[in-house]
Structures are given as structure tokens and as C-alpha cells.
Design a protein around this motif. Structure first.
Motif, PDB file in Angstrom:
ATOM      1  N   HIS A  43     -21.224  44.606 -43.805  1.00  7.37           N
ATOM      2  CA  HIS A  43     -20.037  43.775 -43.937  1.00  7.37           C
ATOM      3  C   HIS A  43     -20.431  42.378 -44.391  1.00  7.37           C
ATOM      4  O   HIS A  43     -21.487  41.878 -44.029  1.00  7.37           O
ATOM      5  CB  HIS A  43     -19.308  43.679 -42.590  1.00  7.37           C
ATOM      6  CG  HIS A  43     -18.778  44.999 -42.127  1.00  7.37           C
ATOM      7  ND1 HIS A  43     -17.484  45.381 -42.342  1.00  7.37           N
ATOM      8  CD2 HIS A  43     -19.373  46.033 -41.480  1.00  7.37           C
ATOM      9  CE1 HIS A  43     -17.298  46.586 -41.847  1.00  7.37           C
ATOM     10  NE2 HIS A  43     -18.436  47.007 -41.310  1.00  7.37           N
ATOM     11  N   GLY A  44     -19.576  41.780 -45.161  1.00  6.84           N
ATOM     12  CA  GLY A  44     -19.800  40.418 -45.613  1.00  6.84           C
ATOM     13  C   GLY A  44     -18.488  39.766 -45.952  1.00  6.84           C
ATOM     14  O   GLY A  44     -17.420  40.385 -45.852  1.00  6.84           O
ATOM     15  N   GLY A  45     -18.576  38.522 -46.349  1.00  2.00           N
ATOM     16  CA  GLY A  45     -17.375  37.798 -46.721  1.00  2.00           C
ATOM     17  C   GLY A  45     -17.707  36.615 -47.599  1.00  2.00           C
ATOM     18  O   GLY A  45     -18.866  36.349 -47.912  1.00  2.00           O
ATOM     19  N   PHE A  46     -16.659  35.948 -48.003  1.00  2.00           N
ATOM     20  CA  PHE A  46     -16.783  34.741 -48.820  1.00  2.00           C
ATOM     21  C   PHE A  46     -16.130  33.611 -48.041  1.00  2.00           C
ATOM     22  O   PHE A  46     -15.045  33.766 -47.487  1.00  2.00           O
ATOM     23  CB  PHE A  46     -16.092  34.921 -50.166  1.00  2.00           C
ATOM     24  CG  PHE A  46     -16.751  35.956 -51.038  1.00  2.00           C
ATOM     25  CD1 PHE A  46     -17.770  35.606 -51.901  1.00  2.00           C
ATOM     26  CD2 PHE A  46     -16.356  37.282 -50.975  1.00  2.00           C
ATOM     27  CE1 PHE A  46     -18.386  36.559 -52.695  1.00  2.00           C
ATOM     28  CE2 PHE A  46     -16.954  38.245 -51.767  1.00  2.00           C
ATOM     29  CZ  PHE A  46     -17.979  37.881 -52.630  1.00  2.00           C
ATOM     30  N   GLU A  47     -16.789  32.460 -48.008  1.00  2.00           N
ATOM     31  CA  GLU A  47     -16.321  31.363 -47.178  1.00  2.00           C
ATOM     32  C   GLU A  47     -15.415  30.370 -47.897  1.00  2.00           C
ATOM     33  O   GLU A  47     -14.773  29.556 -47.236  1.00  2.00           O
ATOM     34  CB  GLU A  47     -17.524  30.651 -46.559  1.00  2.00           C
ATOM     35  CG  GLU A  47     -18.283  31.594 -45.633  1.00  2.00           C
ATOM     36  CD  GLU A  47     -19.524  30.977 -45.018  1.00  2.00           C
ATOM     37  OE1 GLU A  47     -19.817  29.792 -45.277  1.00  2.00           O
ATOM     38  OE2 GLU A  47     -20.200  31.700 -44.267  1.00  2.00           O
ATOM     39  N   LYS A  48     -15.354  30.428 -49.232  1.00  2.00           N
ATOM     40  CA  LYS A  48     -14.537  29.462 -49.969  1.00  2.00           C
ATOM     41  C   LYS A  48     -13.491  30.201 -50.799  1.00  2.00           C
ATOM     42  O   LYS A  48     -13.789  30.767 -51.846  1.00  2.00           O
ATOM     43  CB  LYS A  48     -15.410  28.572 -50.834  1.00  2.00           C
ATOM     44  CG  LYS A  48     -16.326  27.702 -49.988  1.00  2.00           C
ATOM     45  CD  LYS A  48     -16.995  26.635 -50.773  1.00  2.00           C
ATOM     46  CE  LYS A  48     -17.825  25.777 -49.831  1.00  2.00           C
ATOM     47  NZ  LYS A  48     -18.632  24.824 -50.540  1.00  2.00           N
ATOM     48  N   VAL A  49     -12.270  30.182 -50.270  1.00  3.18           N
ATOM     49  CA  VAL A  49     -11.129  30.856 -50.875  1.00  3.18           C
ATOM     50  C   VAL A  49     -10.042  29.817 -51.130  1.00  3.18           C
ATOM     51  O   VAL A  49      -9.751  28.993 -50.263  1.00  3.18           O
ATOM     52  CB  VAL A  49     -10.569  31.940 -49.924  1.00  3.18           C
ATOM     53  CG1 VAL A  49      -9.422  32.681 -50.578  1.00  3.18           C
ATOM     54  CG2 VAL A  49     -11.657  32.896 -49.491  1.00  3.18           C
ATOM     55  N   SER A  50      -9.441  29.844 -52.322  1.00  5.14           N
ATOM     56  CA  SER A  50      -8.341  28.933 -52.624  1.00  5.14           C
ATOM     57  C   SER A  50      -7.292  29.694 -53.426  1.00  5.14           C
ATOM     58  O   SER A  50      -7.564  30.761 -53.966  1.00  5.14           O
ATOM     59  CB  SER A  50      -8.840  27.717 -53.419  1.00  5.14           C
ATOM     60  OG  SER A  50      -9.414  28.135 -54.650  1.00  5.14           O
ATOM     61  N   GLY A  51      -6.103  29.137 -53.487  1.00  6.32           N
ATOM     62  CA  GLY A  51      -5.064  29.788 -54.269  1.00  6.32           C
ATOM     63  C   GLY A  51      -3.682  29.312 -53.921  1.00  6.32           C
ATOM     64  O   GLY A  51      -3.492  28.493 -53.008  1.00  6.32           O
ATOM     65  N   THR A  52      -2.711  29.855 -54.662  1.00  7.78           N
ATOM     66  CA  THR A  52      -1.319  29.449 -54.534  1.00  7.78           C
ATOM     67  C   THR A  52      -0.418  30.675 -54.485  1.00  7.78           C
ATOM     68  O   THR A  52      -0.588  31.615 -55.270  1.00  7.78           O
ATOM     69  CB  THR A  52      -0.913  28.564 -55.737  1.00  7.78           C
ATOM     70  OG1 THR A  52      -1.789  27.451 -55.791  1.00  7.78           O
ATOM     71  CG2 THR A  52       0.512  28.080 -55.613  1.00  7.78           C
ATOM     72  N   LEU A  53       0.529  30.640 -53.577  1.00  2.33           N
ATOM     73  CA  LEU A  53       1.552  31.668 -53.444  1.00  2.33           C
ATOM     74  C   LEU A  53       2.893  31.042 -53.776  1.00  2.33           C
ATOM     75  O   LEU A  53       3.267  30.014 -53.199  1.00  2.33           O
ATOM     76  CB  LEU A  53       1.577  32.208 -52.005  1.00  2.33           C
ATOM     77  CG  LEU A  53       2.751  33.093 -51.610  1.00  2.33           C
ATOM     78  CD1 LEU A  53       2.727  34.409 -52.363  1.00  2.33           C
ATOM     79  CD2 LEU A  53       2.749  33.334 -50.099  1.00  2.33           C
ATOM     80  N   LEU A  54       3.610  31.641 -54.733  1.00  5.06           N
ATOM     81  CA  LEU A  54       4.990  31.259 -54.998  1.00  5.06           C
ATOM     82  C   LEU A  54       5.838  32.315 -54.326  1.00  5.06           C
ATOM     83  O   LEU A  54       5.880  33.463 -54.776  1.00  5.06           O
ATOM     84  CB  LEU A  54       5.269  31.204 -56.505  1.00  5.06           C
ATOM     85  CG  LEU A  54       4.466  30.170 -57.292  1.00  5.06           C
ATOM     86  CD1 LEU A  54       4.743  30.295 -58.780  1.00  5.06           C
ATOM     87  CD2 LEU A  54       4.783  28.764 -56.806  1.00  5.06           C
ATOM     88  N   LEU A  55       6.458  31.952 -53.222  1.00  6.14           N
ATOM     89  CA  LEU A  55       7.200  32.900 -52.404  1.00  6.14           C
ATOM     90  C   LEU A  55       8.698  32.747 -52.627  1.00  6.14           C
ATOM     91  O   LEU A  55       9.252  31.665 -52.418  1.00  6.14           O
ATOM     92  CB  LEU A  55       6.865  32.682 -50.927  1.00  6.14           C
ATOM     93  CG  LEU A  55       7.558  33.616 -49.942  1.00  6.14           C
ATOM     94  CD1 LEU A  55       7.124  35.060 -50.149  1.00  6.14           C
ATOM     95  CD2 LEU A  55       7.266  33.171 -48.516  1.00  6.14           C
ATOM     96  N   ASP A  56       9.324  33.841 -53.050  1.00  7.70           N
ATOM     97  CA  ASP A  56      10.777  33.869 -53.204  1.00  7.70           C
ATOM     98  C   ASP A  56      11.344  34.586 -51.983  1.00  7.70           C
ATOM     99  O   ASP A  56      11.246  35.811 -51.871  1.00  7.70           O
ATOM    100  CB  ASP A  56      11.168  34.593 -54.495  1.00  7.70           C
ATOM    101  CG  ASP A  56      12.637  34.427 -54.823  1.00  7.70           C
ATOM    102  OD1 ASP A  56      13.466  34.540 -53.893  1.00  7.70           O
ATOM    103  OD2 ASP A  56      12.949  34.196 -56.000  1.00  7.70           O
ATOM    104  N   SER A  57      11.918  33.829 -51.064  1.00  7.75           N
ATOM    105  CA  SER A  57      12.398  34.411 -49.812  1.00  7.75           C
ATOM    106  C   SER A  57      13.658  35.252 -49.998  1.00  7.75           C
ATOM    107  O   SER A  57      13.958  36.107 -49.167  1.00  7.75           O
ATOM    108  CB  SER A  57      12.643  33.310 -48.769  1.00  7.75           C
ATOM    109  OG  SER A  57      13.594  32.388 -49.271  1.00  7.75           O
TER     110      SER A  57
END
Length: 177
Positions: free
Chosen positions: A28-42
Motif C-alpha cells: 500500500h502507498g499514497g501520495f501526500e500532495k493532492v490539489s484540485g477543484t470541484l464545481l458542484l451543482d447541488s
């Protein structure tokens, strides 16, 4: 207005993976630096979209020598391909959950993948007044499809590194104001 912009709260998010090692156990492993944007239409979740980026150099499998090998040209080649990227193309309701189809780019190769998504959760206000939501997502890919083909044969038969990679994401987002 039913559409809101959220950004990934990297301090409270994780991008993890698992893969068979020596055909006997999962690493198991992972990545420590995650970024991003969510445009959420409710009002209509299918009109939502997400873009995310992961710094390949932030890989962590709790074994420094393995991490160094994964960063090398044998695998992620972080000098040439510093990020892994995802951009959604379609969001579909699937019962209480979602299916998010999009383009995943790893090692300079882009393939369409489908994430099974739980969430997003209802909006919650944190102790500092920030509005947060969360979701969990998972998918499976074949690493060779993305040009990650390095391997070594084992004396007893089989290979050192499996091809199937399970990806799991647990992401918290903060609403932009």
C-alpha cells in the motif's frame, strides 16, 4: 445559484493505492500532495465536474528505497512527468452514489477511467466557519496501460510487481467564498 466551487483540502485528504508484490501480498502507498477543484451543482449533480492533480514526487510507501525507485524513470519518471492528473467528463447518478468518468493522466499517458464515488456529503461548517464536504472514490487500473511496465521475473515463476492497481481516494473539500 446552485453551482458552488470547492477546493481540495489536502491536509484532510488522501490518495492511496495498492498493488500485488511478488504475487503474494499487497503493498500500500499514497501520495501526500493532492490539489484540485470541484464545481458542484447541488440542483443537478450530473452537471458537476472535478479536476485534480497529484505531485508524483509526494509518493510514500513507507520504504525510502522503494519510493526512490518509483520516482525513477523505471516507473513515474518524476523529472519528466511531475504530476498525475484527472479531469472529469461525465457525472452520473448510480443509486445513492455516483459514477464519475474522466481522463486520468499518469506518466504522460491519458486513459479514460470510471470512479465509483460515495458522496458528496452534506455541507458542514468547521470550527473556523469554513464550509466543508467530503467524498470517497475508488477505481482499478492496469499500470501497463499507462506505460508503467517495469518488472522483474521471479526465480520461482511470476513477477515482482502486479499489473492491477486499486486506487482509493478520501477527499475533503472547502467551499470557496
Amino acid at each position: 445559484m446552485s453551482q458552488a466551487t470547492f477546493t481540495i483540502d489536502s491536509a484532510h485528504s488522501s490518495a492511496n493505492f495498492s498493488i500485488k508484490h511478488m504475487m503474494i501480498a499487497k503493498v500500500h502507498g499514497g501520495f501526500e500532495k493532492v490539489s484540485g477543484t470541484l464545481l458542484l451543482d447541488s440542483q443537478d449533480i450530473t452537471k458537476s465536474s472535478i479536476e485534480a492533480s497529484i505531485e508524483a514526487a509526494s509518493i510514500n510507501t513507507r520504504e525510502p528505497q522503494r519510493d526512490a525507485h518509483l520516482k525513477s524513470a523505471d516507473f513515474f519518471d518524476i523529472e519528466k512527468y511531475p504530476t498525475l492528473n484527472f479531469k472529469s467528463k461525465k457525472v452520473e447518478q448510480d443509486g445513492d452514489d455516483l459514477k464519475v468518468t474522466g481522463d486520468l493522466t499518469i506518466h504522460g499517458v491519458t486513459k479514460e477511467v470510471v470512479f465509483e464515488v460515495e458522496g458528496p456529503t452534506a455541507e458542514m461548517k468547521d470550527p473556523y466557519g469554513n464550509i466543508k464536504i467530503g467524498l470517497s472514490a475508488k477505481t482499478k487500473i492496469k499500470r501497463k496501460d499507462f506505460g508503467l511496465s517495469w518488472n522483474a521475473a521471479l526465480e520461482a515463476g511470476g513477477v515482482l510487481v502486479g499489473d492491477d492497481v486499486a486506487i482509493s481516494l478520501d477527499v475533503q473539500f472547502a467551499k470557496k467564498v
